[in-house]
Each structure stands twice: as C-alpha cells, then as structure tokens.
Design a protein around this motif. Structure first.
Motif, short mmCIF file in Angstrom:
data_model
loop_
_atom_site.label_atom_id
_atom_site.label_comp_id
_atom_site.label_asym_id
_atom_site.label_seq_id
_atom_site.Cartn_x
_atom_site.Cartn_y
_atom_site.Cartn_z
N VAL A 1 0.81 -1.12 0.00
CA VAL A 1 0.01 0.00 0.09
C VAL A 1 0.88 1.22 -0.12
CG1 VAL A 1 -1.82 1.30 1.29
CG2 VAL A 1 -1.80 -1.32 1.44
N ASP A 2 0.58 2.26 -0.96
CA ASP A 2 1.54 3.21 -1.09
C ASP A 2 0.23 4.49 -0.87
OD1 ASP A 2 3.50 1.66 -1.32
OD2 ASP A 2 4.23 2.71 -3.35
N TRP A 3 0.60 5.63 -0.33
CA TRP A 3 -0.12 6.88 -0.17
C TRP A 3 0.76 7.85 -0.93
CZ3 TRP A 3 -5.45 7.91 0.78
CH2 TRP A 3 -5.68 9.08 0.88
N VAL A 4 0.46 8.51 -2.14
CA VAL A 4 1.60 9.43 -2.63
C VAL A 4 0.56 10.71 -2.34
CG1 VAL A 4 2.11 10.37 -4.96
CG2 VAL A 4 1.98 7.96 -4.51
N GLN A 5 1.23 11.59 -1.63
CA GLN A 5 0.71 12.77 -1.17
C GLN A 5 1.48 14.17 -1.65
OE1 GLN A 5 -2.27 13.52 0.68
NE2 GLN A 5 -1.80 15.35 -0.35
N PRO A 6 1.17 14.66 -2.60
CA PRO A 6 1.83 16.28 -2.90
C PRO A 6 1.62 16.93 -2.14
CG PRO A 6 0.39 15.40 -4.84
CD PRO A 6 0.21 14.45 -3.80
N LEU A 7 2.50 17.75 -1.45
CA LEU A 7 2.48 18.84 -0.43
C LEU A 7 2.73 20.26 -1.01
CD1 LEU A 7 4.74 17.05 2.27
CD2 LEU A 7 2.26 16.94 2.06
N GLY A 8 2.94 20.18 -2.15
CA GLY A 8 3.09 21.77 -2.77
C GLY A 8 4.50 21.98 -2.68
N TYR A 9 5.00 23.07 -3.70
CA TYR A 9 6.21 23.78 -4.03
C TYR A 9 7.05 22.57 -4.50
CZ TYR A 9 4.33 27.56 -1.25
OH TYR A 9 3.88 28.44 -0.72
N GLY A 10 6.63 21.46 -5.30
CA GLY A 10 7.17 20.29 -5.75
C GLY A 10 7.54 19.14 -4.85
N TRP A 11 7.25 19.45 -3.69
CA TRP A 11 7.27 18.15 -2.52
C TRP A 11 6.18 17.10 -2.65
CZ3 TRP A 11 11.58 17.79 0.50
CH2 TRP A 11 12.38 18.89 0.52
N THR A 12 6.58 15.90 -2.51
CA THR A 12 5.72 15.02 -2.40
C THR A 12 6.43 13.78 -1.49
OG1 THR A 12 5.03 14.81 -4.84
CG2 THR A 12 4.72 12.80 -3.81
N VAL A 13 5.48 13.27 -0.61
CA VAL A 13 5.75 12.20 0.25
C VAL A 13 4.89 11.01 0.19
CG1 VAL A 13 5.88 11.89 2.88
CG2 VAL A 13 6.21 14.02 2.14
N THR A 14 5.59 9.93 0.21
CA THR A 14 4.90 8.80 0.00
C THR A 14 5.04 7.71 0.75
OG1 THR A 14 5.04 9.01 -2.34
CG2 THR A 14 4.46 6.97 -1.87
N PRO A 15 4.35 7.58 2.01
CA PRO A 15 4.51 6.49 3.08
C PRO A 15 4.01 4.84 2.40
CG PRO A 15 2.53 7.91 3.46
CD PRO A 15 3.28 8.55 2.24
N ARG A 16 4.70 4.09 2.99
CA ARG A 16 4.42 2.93 2.16
C ARG A 16 4.46 1.84 3.30
NH1 ARG A 16 8.87 2.47 -2.03
NH2 ARG A 16 7.10 2.70 -3.23
N ILE A 17 3.83 0.74 3.16
CA ILE A 17 3.60 -0.60 3.96
C ILE A 17 3.47 -1.89 3.16
CG2 ILE A 17 1.36 -0.56 4.22
CD1 ILE A 17 1.88 -1.38 7.17
N ARG A 18 4.32 -2.60 3.35
CA ARG A 18 4.48 -3.91 2.76
C ARG A 18 4.58 -5.15 3.68
NH1 ARG A 18 8.39 -7.36 0.67
NH2 ARG A 18 8.31 -7.97 -1.35
N TYR A 19 3.71 -6.39 2.96
CA TYR A 19 3.78 -7.50 3.86
C TYR A 19 3.86 -8.68 2.85
CZ TYR A 19 1.88 -11.59 6.05
OH TYR A 19 1.70 -12.76 6.54
N TYR A 20 4.78 -9.73 3.28
CA TYR A 20 4.83 -10.76 2.35
C TYR A 20 4.88 -11.95 3.04
CZ TYR A 20 7.94 -14.07 -0.28
OH TYR A 20 8.31 -15.11 -1.00
N SER A 21 4.67 -13.04 2.61
CA SER A 21 4.31 -14.22 3.30
C SER A 21 4.80 -15.39 2.44
CB SER A 21 3.15 -14.53 4.09
OG SER A 21 3.10 -15.89 4.52
N GLN A 22 5.21 -16.54 2.60
CA GLN A 22 5.49 -17.55 1.77
C GLN A 22 5.49 -18.92 2.66
OE1 GLN A 22 9.54 -17.27 -0.03
NE2 GLN A 22 10.22 -18.93 1.23
N ASP A 23 4.98 -19.99 2.11
CA ASP A 23 5.16 -21.32 2.41
C ASP A 23 6.64 -21.96 2.29
OD1 ASP A 23 2.31 -21.28 3.09
OD2 ASP A 23 1.99 -22.11 1.23
N SER A 24 7.07 -22.91 2.95
CA SER A 24 8.42 -23.22 2.64
C SER A 24 8.42 -24.46 1.47
CB SER A 24 8.83 -24.27 3.85
OG SER A 24 7.99 -25.41 3.99
#
Length: 881
Positions: free
Chosen positions: A361-384
């Motif tokens: 999940v990414d949230w792309v947030q422009p802040l103005g004056y050319g600034w952009t902040v993108t917080p992100r979270i990632r989850y991964y799971s696998q079987d053996s």
C-alpha cells in the motif's frame, strides 16, 4: 529487469521504486545510491563480532527519444556485498559456530565465529537432540541455529538496454543485458510490447525473455575441509588450490498484462507471468547438515543416548522449476487531498511447493512547492519449499567397513589402494587369491565405504530463504521536483523477517529471524523539461545561438582526466555530470625504476624481520563519481562530488618465499581480493580569477570528506585471521584533505590548450586505522584541436608526485607482501594522455558533453617495491543548463 535484479539479489525490495513512475515519453537521466544492511543473527551462545551483510549499490539509468517514435533506455547497476552469511542450519547442540578467541586486556574474549559442522551429536531414541547439563544431565534441546561464515567482499556489475518503436496505438521493444560476478555470469534477451484499444483507455502488454547463466563458484575454503561433495564430483574442478563448482542454468519467461482506465481518477493493472527454469538451481555456498545414525550402534536401552555423526553436504535442489505469478494494482486519485492510493497484490506459486503473497500500500501525497511524500507498507508471506528442512537425520552410517560378496571385511594397502586383503577369524591376513601374507610388511587399513545417497531425499536444502516466513516493512519516500528539471528523492524502509508472521501460522524457522533496512538517495534530470525551458528563454531573450554554442565549446574542452577544469558562467546555471575512471596495474614488480626479482622482494620488500610471501599479480580500480555544480554568481561555482569505488587484486606466490607457518594467514587458491563501496566525498568551490577573450584562469579551494572506509578486513582463511586488507584496497583516505588547484585555459580559432596545478594535503596526522596517505602534487598541460564544431582531440602530459604513507596500521594486518608496508607507496610518475571531446551542438540534447581519455605511463620511479602501472581510462558526461 527489476524482477530479475531482485531474484539475483535474493533480497525483497532492494531497489526501491519511485513514488510515482517516470513519464515514459520523457527524456531523463537518473543516478541512485542504495544501502542495504542486515541486523545481527541470534547465535545464542556465541557473542560474535562478525559484521552482518551489507550491500552498497550505485545505479544509473537513462531514457531517450529519437525521431519521436524511436526510444532507447539503459540501466547500469554495480553493487558490492560483504559481511557474514549463513551457510547452513544445525542443532544448537552441534556447536556449529566455532568461537574465535583473542587475548585482550580483560582476558580471552570471543571476537568471531567460523563454521564447524563435522561433529558428534547426542540424540534420544526419538531422535531429538540432547544437551548435557550439570544439573539435569541429558535434556532435549530442540533449538536450531544458523551457522555463519565470513564472506569476502564481492562486486557485481549489471547492465541492460532496450530499444523500442512506438506506433499510434502500439509499441514494440527489444532488449538485452548481462550480469557479471567473479563466480556467476548471466546474459539475457527479451521482447515486449503493447497494444492500445478503446482510445488508449485499455492497454494489453506482453513480453518474453530468455536468460542463460553460468556458475563457477569457489567453494568456501573455511568449509571445504568439512564438506562432502560426492553428488557434484563431476562438476568440481580443482585448480590452483581451489575447488570450483560449475553449473549452467536457463530461464524462459513470458508475461501478459492488461491496464484499464476506469475513470478520470482510477485505473487497474493486472499481470500474469510464467517462468520455466532448468539446470543448476543450487546455491553453491549453502550446505545441508545431515546427522548420520548407524542403526547397528543403537543400544536397546532407552536411557543410553544415540550418537549421531553430523556432516555437511552440498544442498541438492530440483533441476527444474516452474513458477506462475499473478498480480494486480489499483490506483485511485483522492481529489480532495490531491493524493493517490496505490494498492498492490501479487500471488505466486511453483512446483517446489512455495506459495507466496505480497501486499503493498502506497499513499502518494503532494505537499506543494514540488514536494511529494509517499508513506508505504508492505507485507510478504511464503510457504516453505517441499524439500526444505533445517537439518536431516539419516538412518545409516556416514562411513562403514567395506564387505565383499562373501561377507568378508575388506582391507587395503595404503601404499597401493588397488590391493585388497582379507582377515579370517583367527586374525590372519591373506590376499584375494587366499595366500597368507605378513601384515607387518604392509600398511593395512580397513577399506571404508561412504553412505548410500539413495537413502537420502532426492532434494534437500536448509537455506532459510526457502523456509516458511513472513516479513513486514514500512517506509517513506520523499521527492522534491525543481522547476529547472531536477528531481531529488530519498527513501527509507525497515523490514522485519519473522517466522511468526507467516500466513496461517508459524513457519518453524524463528532461528532465522532478523531485521534489515534499505535506504536510497537519487537524482533525476528531466531533459525534456530543461530543453523546453531553455528554448523559451532563448526566444524571450533573442539569444545569439551561434555565439553561445561557440562559448560553450571552448569552455568545456578539457581532457576527461582533468577535474575542476571549467566553470559555469551564468548565475543560476547548473551542471550534472558523471565521471568514470579505470586504472590497471600488472606486469613487473618495480624497485625504483627497475625490475625487482622475486628473491629481492622476499628479502627486502617487507621489512628487516618479516619476509614477503606474496606479491600482487594484477590490480584494477574503478571509480564512479557524480559531479554536481552550481553557479550562484558569475565568479563563484560550488561543487559536490560523491564517489563509489571498487577494487580487485590477485596475488601470486613469490619464488623463494619462506615456508607456510601454521596459524599464519596464507592467500590460497585462485580467488582474489575485492572491495567496494562509498568512497570519499569532495566539496569544492571554484573562483574565477581572469576572464579575457581567449584566456581564462580560475582557482579551486576544497576539501575531501572521509566518507570512505579504511578499516576493511581480509576474510578469515582456515581459522587464520588476515586483519586489515592492503592499503590500496581501502576505500578512502580516512582523513580530511585540503585540495587546492589552479587552472588556465586558452583558445584561438580551432586550437585550445590549458595547464592545471593540483594538490592534496592531508589535514590530519592519522586516520582511525593509524596511518595517513601521502600528499599529492600534479602538474598537467595539454593542447587540442577542434576537428569539427562538435568534436575535438587533445594530447596531455602530466607529472605526479605522491608521498609515501606515514604511520602504519594500528590493528592487526597479516603482512603477506609489499602492499602491506607503508614504505612501498608513492613515487614519481610521468604520463601522456590521448583524448577526445564531443558536444551535442543543438536540438533537444544540446548541452550534453562527452569526453574520453586514455592515460599511458611513460616513466615510473616508485618508492620501495610496487606493481607496474599499465594505464587508465577516464570518461565523463556533463549536462549544463
């Protein structure tokens, strides 16, 4: 390519993606630095100072459009790995991590660990590992632990390109690339394309690729004495003291995707990919701990423990793997916040039994004056994987006496193993023909046969990356876009790998849990934005194009090896550039100006007491430097120049050297030494002193910040510590250095010339490792001729003086050759350089400048004993706007 890179690195998310994708129609060049670092592993009873795995990556890319419809792109990645790596998993009671002890003022302390797999393990009658305790006696201890080995630094170079053509509603791309390491080479080709429908609201994407790879791995010298390699006897070559495991692999990949614009604020993207792999699928540096239990030696008394024989076998994976991956991405623009939500999910499975889920999940947030902040979270799971186990128990002896068809034990003559003998019930020996023999005249030993491989599973691996686990990460990406067409990006992401995070329950591999982080910094130059802005300014100011073009050419025509050789003229002007330098040493060892014999080097090259045992056979150095220059005024330029270094050195054994001493570091085998990573960072200010028609003079005052490491160590060899690696293989000076320079340039018609004086003065008495490099003085003069209005050629002469090293290592160093002694550094060097310069005169790529120079040594007068210099290459690219 990102998928292939991630697979090669076996590290999820090492190359962080941008917060928002680049415009595919935009011409741009970008540079990125990435740092990956793992946390320490839990070794339970060993407090090791082994440094975890770290990776330094430099990445460059470019996208260009020719004739509107023809597009070209390239990517180059260089990464250097170092640190301790797991080689197997074993029961904790096996004590597979052998502690390395060292005397200290506080007594004997543990300073490291090395793998020790072959040992005896006590088991109960349910085959559970037992630990002997002073209080409770024999207790079950089911804990497992990763067995670590220190790894030598290793550098990988990877490059790829893509050439494409676009129609109104379709596109076709062809590409290829390669990846080169000391022990692994691969090359690939691919084809991809796109069809647009429904007024380009729907796009169908397709692609196919083929990769051919070749492994030639030097088996871990610390593990080889304990390693059983019978399964790969036909693939292992013994050469120059090293065991080299070879194998080939092929990968076929196909993918299909669909992108659908759902409305003005949302779109969905779906993909399906299939990969068929065959050949050598094993990791040559991973082994399986197998505990052999001889059923004939098990006591019927359940209170008497079973003795297991723990051994290390090279892992065996299936030679075919089929993978299928399904992915989807949803993007929704949030109008009230002018933000975008990116939801990604991917499911993959293969015939090894690995089922993996990835949520992002990414949230792309422009802040103005050319600034952009993108917080992100990632989850991964696998079987053996179906064939994964922390370790194996096999109901058979590792080795047992050989028995012939008549049930007789076989004996052999150690001096002639082809002769077989037998012993009767009275203890008398006789030969195969039944003739009695005198055993006292022969060196008889019982013949042993190894275990039956058919009783082991067909495939097995204890690589914890094939176990069941989950990982959770969170991070943030920060972008700043400037109106000049420059974009800066910084990102940080922190990961936790945990068996307990696996979907559906515990992955039973908590012993392999660890944390790691990935950080990156990037700069991107958007040439389309810059060329559009410059064209508008030119029209607005009615600039004289011919005059500015000639002025730019004269200003930039300096040889590629000259740093700080030109200045920007206009206030607010900016330059972004890339500089590559390569140098090589090989051939004779010199003493002063003359060839030195091996015996002279042995006797005189390492000191009055220590005799030399090795000398460098060849050495290569590569430097990547980013040049960023800004002109706040007409008379002042400011520069920052970060560097990324990598070096490799191969050694040879000196004739007449002293014999090996037990416990002393010896360079064995054909594997050389490699180092790499961030070098020192230069901060420079340039001041214009004279600016007359045809004549310019400017001076530079700057410093070099000690961002490069000077405490890199040789890996441990057969339990013998090598200490700090050679002076020339460290990544920086370790001191703050003053770097004054003055440059004169002139031109007349098509001729141009120049002179530069340049120096380096170390401003500290020593670095953290106890020494300081020698000061440097260099004088260069050159002349050139413009062959055309965009191409010039030059000849340069240079004299360089480099002082010897002052001080010495304040930590242990193995002292194996001349390169480990301060007196064998520096000297006087005379060189000639042949170069070409090229500038793009007009069009959308105007402002791009390229320069190349080959530098050939003419005369060398070295201090002490040094390897002969053979030449070097400098290449630069600059873009001014």
């Amino acid at each position: 390519m990102q998928a292939l890179t991630s697979a090669a690195l076996v590290l999820p998310g090492l190359l962080l993606s941008s917060a928002h994708g680049a415009n595919p129609s935009s011409d741009n060049v970008s540079f990125q630095y990435i740092r990956y670092e793992e946390g320490k592993r839990n070794l339970y009873n060993i407090h090791s100072n082994l440094k975890p795995i770290t990776v330094d990556v430099v990445h460059g890319s470019g996208n260009f459009t020719f004739y509107d419809r023809v597009k070209f792109s390239f990517n180059y990645t260089q990464d250097t790995w170092s640190g301790a790596t797991p080689v197997t998993t074993a029961p904790l009671v096996a004590n597979g991590n052998r502690p390395i002890l060292q005397n200290s003022p506080n007594g004997v302390v543990t300073v490291g660990a090395s793998p020790f797999v072959n040992t005896r393990v006590l088991l109960d009658h349910n085959l559970n590992p037992l630990r002997l305790t002073p209080d409770a006696g024999q207790v079950v201890d089911s804990r497992n632990v990763l067995v670590l080995s220190s790894a030598s630094p290793e550098t990988r170079n990877q490059a790829n390109f893509k050439l494409g053509y676009e129609w109104d509603e379709a596109a076709l791309n062809v590409g290829g690339g390669f990846s080169l390491e000391r022990d692994y080479e691969s090359s690939y080709g691919n084809i991809s394309g796109r069809f647009d429908f429904n007024q380009k609201l729907t796009s169908l994407k397709y692609g196919a690729a083929y990769t051919s790879s070749e492994t030639s791995a030097i088996l871990d010298p610390d593990l080889v004495p304990y390693l059983t390699t019978t399964a790969y006897a036909n693939q292992i070559e013994r050469r120059s003291g090293s065991d080299i495991l070879r194998g080939d692999r092929q990968d076929w990949t196909a993918n299909l995707g669909l992108t659908q614009v759902l409305g003005k604020n949302s779109l969905i993207d779906t993909n399906i990919g299939y990969t068929h792999s065959s050949g050598f699928m094993e990791n040559p540096y991973k082994v399986m701990t197998v505990i052999f239990v001889n059923p004939n030696a098990i006591s019927p008394d359940p209170n008497i423990p079973i003795i297991g024989d723990a051994r290390a076998l090279l892992e065996q994976r299936p030679n075919i793997r089929n993978q299928l991956a399904l992915g989807s991405k949803f993007v929704q623009h949030i109008s009230p916040l002018d933000a975008a939500l990116h939801l990604n999910y991917q499911f993959s499975f293969d015939d090894w039994g690995i089922h993996a889920h990835t949520f992002e999940v990414d949230w792309v947030q422009p802040l103005g004056y050319g600034w952009t902040v993108t917080p992100r979270i990632r989850y991964y799971s696998q079987d053996s994987a179906d064939f994964y186990n922390p370790f194996l128990i096999s109901s058979q002896a590792f080795r047992s006496p050989a028995i012939d068809a008549s049930g007789r034990q076989v004996w052999v003559n150690s001096d002639n193993p082809n002769q077989q003998f037998f012993r009767n019930g009275n203890g008398n020996f006789f030969d195969a023909n039944g003739n009695p023999i005198d055993a006292t005249e022969l060196n008889l030993q019982p013949q042993l046969v190894s275990f039956d491989a058919a009783k082991l599973p067909k495939s097995f691996s204890s690589d914890h990356r094939l176990s069941g686990f989950g990982s959770l990460s969170g991070g943030v990406v920060v972008n700043k876009q400037f109106t000049k067409g420059i974009e800066l990006e910084a990102a940080f992401e922190y990961y936790t790998r945990a068996s307990a995070l696996k979907l559906g329950g515990n992955g039973h591999s908590s012993f392999a849990d660890f944390d790691f982080y990935v950080a990156n910094a990037a700069i991107k130059v958007d040439m389309d934005t810059i060329s559009t802005r410059m064209a508008k300014e030119a029209r607005r100011n009615h600039a004289d194009h011919d005059h500015s073009e000639q002025h730019q050419h004269a200003q930039h025509y300096v040889p590629a090896s000259i740093m700080f050789g030109h200045m920007l003229d206009k206030p607010g002007e900016l330059m972004v550039g890339y500089r590559f330098m390569y140098s090589r040493q090989t051939g004779d060892m010199l003493q002063g100006t003359h060839h030195a014999s091996d015996q002279t080097i042995v006797n005189e090259g390492c000191g009055d007491v220590t005799l030399c045992r090795f000398a460098p056979k060849d050495m290569s150095m590569r430097m990547h430097m980013l040049d960023i220059m800004y002109a706040p005024t007409r008379w002042l330029n400011l520069m920052i120049m970060p560097q990324f270094m990598d070096m490799d050195m191969n050694l040879r054994e000196l004739t007449g050297r002293p014999p090996p001493t037990p416990g002393v570091h010896e360079h064995t085998g054909i594997g050389g030494h490699t180092t790499g990573g961030v070098g020192d960072t230069i901060l420079m200010s340039l001041y214009k002193l004279l600016d007359l028609p045809g004549h310019r003079v400017h001076a530079g005052l700057g410093v070099s910040a000690p961002t490069g490491k000077v405490d890199l160590e040789l890996r441990r060899m057969f339990q013998a510590d090598g200490g700090l690696i050679h002076f020339d293989m460290q990544l920086g000076s370790g001191t703050w250095d003053f770097m004054p320079n003055v440059t004169y340039t002139g031109e007349n018609n098509r001729w141009y010339w120049g002179t530069q004086l340049y120096g380096v003065k170390r401003m500290e008495s020593s670095n953290e490792s106890g020494y300081r490099l020698g000061d440097i003085f260099q004088a260069s003069t050159w002349g050139g001729y413009q062959l055309t209005h965009w191409l010039g050629a030059s000849v340069r002469g240079a004299y360089t003086y480099r002082d010897k090293i002052h001080g010495d290592f304040n930590q242990f160093d193995a002292r194996i050759g001349p390169m480990d002694f301060p007196a064998n550094q520096g000297g006087h060097y005379w060189e000639i350089g042949i170069g070409v310069n090229a500038s793009v005169p007009n069009g959308k790529f105007a402002g791009n400048h390229f320069a190349f120079e080959w530098v050939q040594p003419l005369h060398q007068d070295v201090n002490g004993f040094q390897l002969e210099r053979k030449g070097g290459l400098s290449a630069t690219w600059h873009y001014s706007f």
